[in-house]
Motif scaffolding. Structure first.
Motif, mmCIF file in Angstrom:
data_model
loop_
_atom_site.group_PDB
_atom_site.id
_atom_site.type_symbol
_atom_site.label_atom_id
_atom_site.label_comp_id
_atom_site.label_asym_id
_atom_site.label_seq_id
_atom_site.Cartn_x
_atom_site.Cartn_y
_atom_site.Cartn_z
ATOM 1 N N HIS A 10 0.853 -1.186 0.000
ATOM 2 C CA HIS A 10 0.000 0.000 0.000
ATOM 3 C C HIS A 10 0.888 1.235 0.000
ATOM 4 O O HIS A 10 1.756 1.393 0.849
ATOM 5 C CB HIS A 10 -0.908 0.025 1.230
ATOM 6 C CG HIS A 10 -1.686 1.290 1.343
ATOM 7 N ND1 HIS A 10 -1.797 1.985 2.518
ATOM 8 C CD2 HIS A 10 -2.376 2.010 0.419
ATOM 9 C CE1 HIS A 10 -2.536 3.065 2.333
ATOM 10 N NE2 HIS A 10 -2.887 3.104 1.057
ATOM 11 N N LYS A 11 0.691 2.078 -0.983
ATOM 12 C CA LYS A 11 1.371 3.366 -1.031
ATOM 13 C C LYS A 11 0.423 4.336 -1.733
ATOM 14 O O LYS A 11 0.045 4.113 -2.888
ATOM 15 C CB LYS A 11 2.697 3.288 -1.771
ATOM 16 C CG LYS A 11 3.459 4.595 -1.770
ATOM 17 C CD LYS A 11 4.830 4.454 -2.369
ATOM 18 C CE LYS A 11 5.546 5.796 -2.272
ATOM 19 N NZ LYS A 11 6.880 5.714 -2.860
ATOM 20 N N GLY A 12 0.023 5.372 -1.024
ATOM 21 C CA GLY A 12 -0.915 6.333 -1.591
ATOM 22 C C GLY A 12 -2.234 5.659 -1.902
ATOM 23 O O GLY A 12 -2.885 5.092 -1.028
ATOM 24 N N THR A 13 -2.607 5.680 -3.171
ATOM 25 C CA THR A 13 -3.875 5.069 -3.589
ATOM 26 C C THR A 13 -3.667 3.758 -4.342
ATOM 27 O O THR A 13 -4.581 3.262 -4.996
ATOM 28 C CB THR A 13 -4.666 6.050 -4.474
ATOM 29 O OG1 THR A 13 -3.842 6.462 -5.564
ATOM 30 C CG2 THR A 13 -5.108 7.275 -3.684
ATOM 31 N N THR A 14 -2.481 3.200 -4.237
ATOM 32 C CA THR A 14 -2.176 1.917 -4.878
ATOM 33 C C THR A 14 -2.124 0.826 -3.816
ATOM 34 O O THR A 14 -1.473 0.984 -2.784
ATOM 35 C CB THR A 14 -0.837 1.986 -5.642
ATOM 36 O OG1 THR A 14 -0.930 3.020 -6.632
ATOM 37 C CG2 THR A 14 -0.511 0.667 -6.313
ATOM 38 N N TRP A 15 -2.819 -0.263 -4.099
ATOM 39 C CA TRP A 15 -2.937 -1.365 -3.141
ATOM 40 C C TRP A 15 -2.725 -2.702 -3.852
ATOM 41 O O TRP A 15 -3.119 -2.870 -5.002
ATOM 42 C CB TRP A 15 -4.341 -1.423 -2.550
ATOM 43 C CG TRP A 15 -4.784 -0.240 -1.772
ATOM 44 C CD1 TRP A 15 -5.220 0.963 -2.274
ATOM 45 C CD2 TRP A 15 -4.879 -0.137 -0.351
ATOM 46 N NE1 TRP A 15 -5.572 1.785 -1.243
ATOM 47 C CE2 TRP A 15 -5.380 1.138 -0.058
ATOM 48 C CE3 TRP A 15 -4.592 -1.018 0.685
ATOM 49 C CZ2 TRP A 15 -5.599 1.571 1.239
ATOM 50 C CZ3 TRP A 15 -4.818 -0.596 1.980
ATOM 51 C CH2 TRP A 15 -5.314 0.682 2.256
#
Length: 127
Positions: free
Chosen positions: A110-115
């Motif tokens: 998970h980083k920012g809006t990326t999962w």
């Protein structure tokens, strides 16, 4: 390539493409060309096979109805033998918040809006 088994199909957010076919909505559609891992939905060339079209469209049309229901997503993934879900910055029907709050899914990245999620307890390769 380093974090996802080479036989694993990565489920990505689908959207309509046209001609009764679906494609990936966000950056997930780059997974196949970059990592050589298959995605669901795959690139739109699946439409050249009537059998593949039926399988892909059946899966996608079901997931479009349950994108914020982790239990139903888990059951669908289990039916097909898929374990991994990618949700990119553009998002889509799949709710990262719902998956992150569910004990049925483990956050792999998970980083920012990326999962990237893993469905817990699913055997691969049932499709």
């Amino acid at each position: 390539q380093e974090n996802i088994d080479e036989n694993e199909t990565v489920v990505i957010n689908p959207t309509g493409w046209g001609y009764g076919l679906y494609r990936g909505q966000d950056g997930g559609y780059w997974i196949s060309p970059i990592t050589d891992r298959p995605t669901m939905p795959p690139n739109v060339f699946y439409g050249f096979s009537k059998d593949k079209t039926l399988i892909v469209n059946h899966f996608v049309e079901r997931i479009l109805l349950i994108g914020d229901k982790p239990e139903e997503i888990w059951m669908l993934l289990n039916e097909y033998g898929y374990q991994t879900i990618f949700i990119g910055t553009q998002g889509g029907v799949l709710s990262p918040q719902a998956l992150a709050e569910s004990s049925l899914f483990k956050v792999l990245y998970h980083k920012g809006t990326t999962w990237v999620f893993e469905a817990v307890g699913i055997d691969q390769g049932k499709e």
